[in-house]
Scaffold this motif. Structure first.
Motif, PDB file in Angstrom:
ATOM      1  N   ASP A  74       0.894  -1.161   0.122  1.00 51.43           N
ATOM      2  CA  ASP A  74      -0.130  -0.086   0.046  1.00 51.43           C
ATOM      3  C   ASP A  74       1.042   1.263  -0.035  1.00 51.43           C
ATOM      4  O   ASP A  74       0.643   2.197  -0.713  1.00 51.43           O
ATOM      5  CB  ASP A  74      -0.862  -0.214   1.072  1.00 51.43           C
ATOM      6  CG  ASP A  74      -1.897  -1.118   1.096  1.00 51.43           C
ATOM      7  OD1 ASP A  74      -2.277  -1.682   0.083  1.00 51.43           O
ATOM      8  OD2 ASP A  74      -2.656  -1.316   2.169  1.00 51.43           O
ATOM      9  N   LEU A  75       1.849   1.130   0.848  1.00 49.01           N
ATOM     10  CA  LEU A  75       2.706   2.246   0.835  1.00 49.01           C
ATOM     11  C   LEU A  75       3.578   2.510  -0.507  1.00 49.01           C
ATOM     12  O   LEU A  75       3.752   3.621  -0.904  1.00 49.01           O
ATOM     13  CB  LEU A  75       3.924   2.151   1.959  1.00 49.01           C
ATOM     14  CG  LEU A  75       3.060   1.855   3.398  1.00 49.01           C
ATOM     15  CD1 LEU A  75       4.510   1.721   4.372  1.00 49.01           C
ATOM     16  CD2 LEU A  75       2.248   3.091   3.862  1.00 49.01           C
ATOM     17  N   THR A  76       3.814   1.407  -1.083  1.00 51.45           N
ATOM     18  CA  THR A  76       4.640   1.564  -2.378  1.00 51.45           C
ATOM     19  C   THR A  76       3.785   2.107  -3.243  1.00 51.45           C
ATOM     20  O   THR A  76       4.134   3.068  -3.995  1.00 51.45           O
ATOM     21  CB  THR A  76       4.716   0.052  -2.730  1.00 51.45           C
ATOM     22  OG1 THR A  76       5.535  -0.733  -1.820  1.00 51.45           O
ATOM     23  CG2 THR A  76       5.539  -0.016  -4.347  1.00 51.45           C
ATOM     24  N   GLY A 114      12.392  -1.244  -6.793  1.00 54.74           N
ATOM     25  CA  GLY A 114      12.875  -1.369  -5.492  1.00 54.74           C
ATOM     26  C   GLY A 114      14.446  -1.896  -5.457  1.00 54.74           C
ATOM     27  O   GLY A 114      15.166  -1.655  -4.559  1.00 54.74           O
ATOM     28  N   ASN A 115      14.612  -2.696  -6.494  1.00 53.90           N
ATOM     29  CA  ASN A 115      16.016  -3.343  -6.662  1.00 53.90           C
ATOM     30  C   ASN A 115      16.812  -2.029  -7.033  1.00 53.90           C
ATOM     31  O   ASN A 115      16.422  -0.841  -7.583  1.00 53.90           O
ATOM     32  CB  ASN A 115      15.955  -4.167  -7.927  1.00 53.90           C
ATOM     33  CG  ASN A 115      17.088  -5.062  -8.020  1.00 53.90           C
ATOM     34  OD1 ASN A 115      18.042  -5.001  -6.896  1.00 53.90           O
ATOM     35  ND2 ASN A 115      17.426  -5.265  -9.266  1.00 53.90           N
ATOM     36  N   THR A 116      18.074  -2.049  -6.709  1.00 50.26           N
ATOM     37  CA  THR A 116      18.969  -1.149  -6.956  1.00 50.26           C
ATOM     38  C   THR A 116      20.203  -1.702  -7.401  1.00 50.26           C
ATOM     39  O   THR A 116      20.926  -2.942  -7.420  1.00 50.26           O
ATOM     40  CB  THR A 116      19.438  -0.573  -5.420  1.00 50.26           C
ATOM     41  OG1 THR A 116      20.369  -1.664  -4.854  1.00 50.26           O
ATOM     42  CG2 THR A 116      18.376  -0.120  -4.694  1.00 50.26           C
ATOM     43  N   LEU A 146      11.761  -1.342   1.403  1.00 46.49           N
ATOM     44  CA  LEU A 146      10.705  -2.037   1.716  1.00 46.49           C
ATOM     45  C   LEU A 146      10.052  -2.893   1.031  1.00 46.49           C
ATOM     46  O   LEU A 146       9.956  -4.032   1.049  1.00 46.49           O
ATOM     47  CB  LEU A 146       9.681  -1.216   3.072  1.00 46.49           C
ATOM     48  CG  LEU A 146      10.386  -0.408   4.030  1.00 46.49           C
ATOM     49  CD1 LEU A 146       9.266   0.117   4.862  1.00 46.49           C
ATOM     50  CD2 LEU A 146      11.353  -0.983   4.760  1.00 46.49           C
ATOM     51  N   THR A 147       9.529  -2.275  -0.203  1.00 48.08           N
ATOM     52  CA  THR A 147       8.857  -3.216  -1.349  1.00 48.08           C
ATOM     53  C   THR A 147       9.993  -3.962  -1.578  1.00 48.08           C
ATOM     54  O   THR A 147       9.188  -5.308  -1.785  1.00 48.08           O
ATOM     55  CB  THR A 147       8.479  -1.919  -2.388  1.00 48.08           C
ATOM     56  OG1 THR A 147       8.079  -0.687  -2.020  1.00 48.08           O
ATOM     57  CG2 THR A 147       7.884  -2.769  -3.438  1.00 48.08           C
ATOM     58  N   ARG A 171      11.059  -9.870  -2.650  1.00 46.16           N
ATOM     59  CA  ARG A 171      11.934 -10.697  -2.657  1.00 46.16           C
ATOM     60  C   ARG A 171      11.912 -11.570  -1.453  1.00 46.16           C
ATOM     61  O   ARG A 171      12.010 -12.939  -1.805  1.00 46.16           O
ATOM     62  CB  ARG A 171      13.361  -9.794  -2.214  1.00 46.16           C
ATOM     63  CG  ARG A 171      14.642 -10.546  -2.594  1.00 46.16           C
ATOM     64  CD  ARG A 171      15.698  -9.401  -2.476  1.00 46.16           C
ATOM     65  NE  ARG A 171      15.609  -8.777  -1.062  1.00 46.16           N
ATOM     66  CZ  ARG A 171      16.205  -9.278   0.295  1.00 46.16           C
ATOM     67  NH1 ARG A 171      16.539 -10.555   0.067  1.00 46.16           N
ATOM     68  NH2 ARG A 171      15.727  -8.654   1.157  1.00 46.16           N
ATOM     69  N   LEU A 172      11.337 -11.385  -0.541  1.00 47.13           N
ATOM     70  CA  LEU A 172      11.270 -12.643   0.707  1.00 47.13           C
ATOM     71  C   LEU A 172       9.967 -13.235   0.600  1.00 47.13           C
ATOM     72  O   LEU A 172       9.763 -14.025   1.120  1.00 47.13           O
ATOM     73  CB  LEU A 172      11.255 -11.792   1.823  1.00 47.13           C
ATOM     74  CG  LEU A 172      12.667 -11.243   2.422  1.00 47.13           C
ATOM     75  CD1 LEU A 172      12.883 -10.662   3.657  1.00 47.13           C
ATOM     76  CD2 LEU A 172      13.610 -12.671   2.674  1.00 47.13           C
ATOM     77  N   ASN A 173       9.020 -12.734  -0.108  1.00 44.91           N
ATOM     78  CA  ASN A 173       7.722 -13.642  -0.284  1.00 44.91           C
ATOM     79  C   ASN A 173       7.790 -14.850  -0.890  1.00 44.91           C
ATOM     80  O   ASN A 173       8.050 -14.922  -2.007  1.00 44.91           O
ATOM     81  CB  ASN A 173       6.806 -12.764  -0.899  1.00 44.91           C
ATOM     82  CG  ASN A 173       5.185 -13.242  -0.769  1.00 44.91           C
ATOM     83  OD1 ASN A 173       5.220 -14.566  -0.897  1.00 44.91           O
ATOM     84  ND2 ASN A 173       4.407 -12.323  -0.432  1.00 44.91           N
ATOM     85  N   PRO A 174       7.893 -15.829  -0.026  1.00 47.82           N
ATOM     86  CA  PRO A 174       7.927 -17.249  -0.700  1.00 47.82           C
ATOM     87  C   PRO A 174       7.087 -17.602  -1.924  1.00 47.82           C
ATOM     88  O   PRO A 174       7.653 -18.148  -2.919  1.00 47.82           O
ATOM     89  CB  PRO A 174       7.475 -18.139   0.574  1.00 47.82           C
ATOM     90  CG  PRO A 174       7.215 -17.380   1.784  1.00 47.82           C
ATOM     91  CD  PRO A 174       7.019 -15.884   1.262  1.00 47.82           C
ATOM     92  N   LEU A 175       5.807 -17.089  -1.687  1.00 47.38           N
ATOM     93  CA  LEU A 175       4.990 -17.326  -2.917  1.00 47.38           C
ATOM     94  C   LEU A 175       5.593 -16.728  -4.182  1.00 47.38           C
ATOM     95  O   LEU A 175       5.522 -17.510  -5.327  1.00 47.38           O
ATOM     96  CB  LEU A 175       3.520 -16.954  -2.750  1.00 47.38           C
ATOM     97  CG  LEU A 175       2.488 -16.904  -3.789  1.00 47.38           C
ATOM     98  CD1 LEU A 175       2.294 -18.532  -4.298  1.00 47.38           C
ATOM     99  CD2 LEU A 175       1.199 -16.280  -3.473  1.00 47.38           C
TER     100      LEU A 175
END
Lengths: 263, 263
Positions: free
Chosen positions: A85-87, A144-146, B86-87, B92-96
């Motif tokens: 949501d923030l994104t 968000g990747n850098t 954060l995004t 990245r960490l979301n397993p799905l």
DNA sequence: GCAACTGTATCGGCACGCAATACAAAATGG
DNA sequence: CCATTTTGTATTGCGTGCCGATACAGTTGC
């Protein structure tokens, strides 16, 4: 265990407006940035530089707010959906991205290659939007990747709009680790690319991030002339002769940048 | 002036682990969700349900942390770049999402239409990844964008995996405002679509969100069989006969879903 | 089967966030 | 054009709500 310094370390001078608890909260969110798996409370505490008790309270709070969740196995924590949501609000409200969107779409239509917009953030360029072209594309290339500023076409184009002393400062602070065998790490070689970009208005990067990739970058300045972002157009060396790529893409990308600036 | 209620109103029962200040911090971040322009301190305070003083401190803190910034004109505040960090960590960490990525790419290769993955979040489906196909694509379709569950192919497919009482509950709570003239708003008509999806394993939505659009959705359950996400494939009615779209896309999308589940 | 984890729960003391208030500058508007 | 409102910023004394230590039950794994 003997690691942590006993006190959390706030900015040296006491800032009476700074809300410590919120600072901790965001540090906990940031704690996930290096990791590639869920973090336990103790790990979060360590990474955020707070006690386990504090981590417990903070995590509890963020969980109730929907920004963290515990794993299915009930062991360890992860960022949760509400972050998106923030994104969305960030992307939506960013004036630059608003103006850039139609121009980027048209650019992609014309060049038929991958088009990115990345935001200048010191040593990093942060991907904010990507319009990919064909088959290729890793999921690793996410919003968000850098990528490092020092070795990307967009970064060079951005530096070309900075005064020399700021370029020097940036290079001096940079972590000049190569990402491919062909990544330029010699500051003078990089400065040469920056000079070139000053003359031509764009930068061309060969296999700086990924082998087999050619990328052309054009910087986007704000109203005061400071660079704030860059357009990337990326193609495959299997399909393009570098000079041909430049001749074809540079005018279109430059035109797009101008359209965004004046929009 | 007489607006603000004197007390900020937390969950009625006092939760001793809940850190109020962090709750306020996140509420301030969320305050931007409705707006389409920068917010002043007073507006933030009103939307977050806190005093102007509190808003001042919170905004100051979040600004120092890089999550908010003031506009170029120095008047009003906006979300800032660090949100994208954060995004990135979330995605990245979301397993799905990790498992889904390669399968979605292959699906897009095969169907050559727009492919989305959206996450089930009650009344909303939240876009987490999009692989667009051709020209069309609005910037409005961003990561974090949401569409109502009740009127999307993915939402119907998700509901098809829920027990009836939960479907009823969801529909009872839903804000059944139509997005196009053809949006289904009659609960029974929607339940009919859900039943159909139970039989076929997918849902087909005609012009529910956008005129001229046809979308096919397949749900993705977690290990316990609860639906957590959906694949969308969207095409244009100018190019597709609905039944033809279904015949061609449904098997591929279903296969993709199965690949993601078992990955 | 001990040791080192996991997440969760409780509690007294005092730091730290709390709201109110004040102020200059810019925008508003009559 | 001056009066009024709204902007962002700064300061202060009060008291609440966060602070860290400590304890506990349930898993994991030497």
């Amino acid at each position: 265990m003997s690691s942590a310094n006993p006190r959390p370390e706030l900015p040296p001078d006491h800032d009476p407006l700074f809300v410590q608890a919120i600072g901790r909260g965001m540090q906990v969110m940031q704690a996930f940035s290096g990791s590639d798996r869920p973090l336990s409370l103790a790990e979060i505490a360590a990474r955020a530089g707070i006690t386990r008790s504090a981590a417990q309270r903070v995590v509890h709070t963020l969980r109730r707010m929907g920004y963290l969740r515990s794993t299915a196995e009930g062991r360890g924590f992860l960022p949760d959906l509400k972050i998106l949501d923030l994104t969305y609000d960030y992307l939506r409200l960013n004036p630059l991205l608003r103006r850039a969107s139609p121009a980027l779409l048209e650019l992609r239509r014309n060049v038929r290659e991958r088009v990115d917009l990345s935001l200048f953030d010191g040593q990093r360029m942060v991907y904010a939007a990507r319009m990919q072209s064909k088959r290729e594309m890793y999921f690793a290339t996410l919003v968000g990747n850098t990528v490092p500023t020092f070795c990307t076409s967009g970064g060079w184009a951005v530096m070309a709009m900075l005064p020399d002393d700021q370029v020097d400062h940036l290079l001096a602070q940079a972590d000049l680790r190569p990402l491919t065998p062909r990544t330029l790490t010699d500051p003078d070689a990089i400065r040469q690319q920056v000079r070139l970009a000053r003359e031509t208005g764009h930068a061309l990067a060969l296999e700086q991030i990924l082998m087999g990739e050619i990328a052309l970058g054009v910087a986007i300045p704000d109203a005061e002339g400071r660079p704030v972002a860059a357009i990337h157009v990326a193609g495959s060396l299997a399909e393009w002769e570098p000079e041909e790529f430049r001749r074809r893409v540079a005018p279109l990308a430059s035109e797009t940048a101008r359209a965004i600036i004046s929009a």
